[in-house]
Design a protein around this motif. Structure first.
Motif, mmCIF file in Angstrom:
data_model
loop_
_atom_site.group_PDB
_atom_site.id
_atom_site.type_symbol
_atom_site.label_atom_id
_atom_site.label_comp_id
_atom_site.label_asym_id
_atom_site.label_seq_id
_atom_site.Cartn_x
_atom_site.Cartn_y
_atom_site.Cartn_z
ATOM 1 N N THR A 67 0.832 -1.202 0.000
ATOM 2 C CA THR A 67 0.000 0.000 0.000
ATOM 3 C C THR A 67 0.866 1.251 0.000
ATOM 4 O OG1 THR A 67 -1.740 -1.159 1.226
ATOM 5 C CG2 THR A 67 -1.814 1.240 1.239
ATOM 6 N N ASN A 124 2.449 1.785 -3.387
ATOM 7 C CA ASN A 124 1.488 2.289 -4.365
ATOM 8 C C ASN A 124 1.213 3.774 -4.161
ATOM 9 O OD1 ASN A 124 -0.438 1.657 -6.560
ATOM 10 N ND2 ASN A 124 -1.974 2.271 -5.053
ATOM 11 N N LEU A 125 1.142 4.212 -2.914
ATOM 12 C CA LEU A 125 0.921 5.628 -2.634
ATOM 13 C C LEU A 125 2.087 6.475 -3.143
ATOM 14 C CD1 LEU A 125 -0.571 5.491 0.980
ATOM 15 C CD2 LEU A 125 -1.763 6.132 -1.124
ATOM 16 N N LEU A 138 1.774 6.666 -6.856
ATOM 17 C CA LEU A 138 0.694 7.574 -7.259
ATOM 18 C C LEU A 138 1.159 9.026 -7.224
ATOM 19 C CD1 LEU A 138 -2.465 6.086 -5.483
ATOM 20 C CD2 LEU A 138 -2.115 6.341 -7.948
ATOM 21 N N GLU A 139 1.945 9.363 -6.208
ATOM 22 C CA GLU A 139 2.481 10.722 -6.104
ATOM 23 C C GLU A 139 3.426 11.025 -7.268
ATOM 24 O OE1 GLU A 139 4.969 13.536 -2.932
ATOM 25 O OE2 GLU A 139 4.562 11.427 -2.464
ATOM 26 N N LYS A 151 3.448 9.532 -10.138
ATOM 27 C CA LYS A 151 2.650 9.528 -11.373
ATOM 28 C C LYS A 151 1.951 10.871 -11.578
ATOM 29 C CE LYS A 151 -1.014 6.830 -13.597
ATOM 30 N NZ LYS A 151 -1.906 5.644 -13.445
ATOM 31 N N PHE A 152 1.430 11.407 -10.486
ATOM 32 C CA PHE A 152 0.757 12.712 -10.554
ATOM 33 C C PHE A 152 1.725 13.793 -11.029
ATOM 34 C CE2 PHE A 152 -0.312 16.771 -8.486
ATOM 35 C CZ PHE A 152 -1.574 17.000 -9.043
ATOM 36 N N ASN A 160 3.077 3.121 -14.431
ATOM 37 C CA ASN A 160 1.938 2.211 -14.610
ATOM 38 C C ASN A 160 2.390 0.756 -14.561
ATOM 39 O OD1 ASN A 160 -0.080 4.138 -14.822
ATOM 40 N ND2 ASN A 160 0.089 4.315 -17.044
ATOM 41 N N GLN A 168 3.209 -0.171 -11.046
ATOM 42 C CA GLN A 168 1.989 -0.352 -10.258
ATOM 43 C C GLN A 168 1.368 -1.724 -10.508
ATOM 44 O OE1 GLN A 168 -0.103 3.361 -11.419
ATOM 45 N NE2 GLN A 168 -0.282 3.773 -9.228
#
Length: 238
Positions: free
Chosen positions: A136, A139-140, A143-144, A146-147, A162, A165
């Motif tokens: 988890t 993944n967080l 995500l950061e 990726k943003f 991607n 992930q």
């Protein structure tokens, strides 16, 4: 002599009943340091809703106890009604099993301070959560990243993240599958399969289901997993 035999038989029957009742009995003890007034609800899930199976009033004494008829090991919830909010921060999950379970925590840190002892299934559940949290957290972090990559319109970086992930998800599911198989002698196994990897390829769920010994297969979650796998297979045959 005949009366003695009848009396002995009656005592034996009562002892047998007591043994059966104790085998299904869950005794919960605990303490919420700092709590003076409030209401505790011991809940379980029925269909998709949380339903109270016991209510405990706290009035000056932060210690509590409860006795519940527990037919099978099951994930229960200790909900603290502070009279302010129904936040999930007020709900402690614990994997209950027949016997005595102790729950110690504090009012200020109701979730994070919770220490639960007396349940092997809960001990295994805590072990699972510690490793699962790593996936988890990873993944967080992705995500950061990726943003930020999307913000600077770096498609190459987005594609790379991607892929990472997807790999992280696969490792997470593989870990959950192996954890269930390695702990097939406990009811945590079918619970993990149903709660964490229900959407994995059915062949993995089928492997977990077939690995369960009779005791686990006849438990609440064992029966649910068996039915779930059977329903998926039936749908795939249509």
């Amino acid at each position: 002599m005949k009366k003695s035999i009848i009396a002995f038989a009656a005592i034996a029957l009562l002892a047998s009943c007591d043994k059966k009742e104790s085998a299904d009995s869950l005794h919960i003890t605990g303490n919420i340091k700092g709590l003076k007034n409030g209401t505790l609800y011991i809940q379980h899930i029925v269909d998709t809703s949380l339903v109270a199976i016991d209510t405990i009033k706290i009035d000056g004494n932060s210690s509590f106890e409860s006795n519940i008829d527990l037919k099978s090991p099951e994930m229960l919830y200790l909900f603290l009604d502070r009279g302010v909010t129904n936040s999930l921060d007020n709900n402690i999950l614990f994997f209950a099993e027949p016997g005595t379970i102790n729950i110690e925590t504090t009012l200020d840190n109701y979730l994070s301070s919770a220490k639960i002892t007396g349940s092997k299934n809960h001990e295994l559940y805590e072990d699972y959560k510690k490793i699962n949290a790593r996936f988890t957290d990873e993944n967080l972090s992705m995500l950061e990243a990726k943003f930020k990559a999307m913000k600077r319109q770096d498609q190459k970086a987005v594609d790379s993240i991607n892929a990472k992930q997807e790999s992280n998800i696969k490792r997470k599911y593989l870990f959950a599958t192996n954890f269930a198989l390695n702990n097939k002698d406990h009811e945590i196994a079918p619970y993990i399969a149903l709660a964490e990897i229900y959407d994995i390829n059915v062949k993995f769920l089928d492997t977990i289901q077939k690995s369960m010994p009779p005791k686990v297969a006849q438990s609440l979650y064992g029966k649910k997993l068996t039915k779930y796998v059977a329903d998926i297979k039936k749908q795939e045959q249509k």
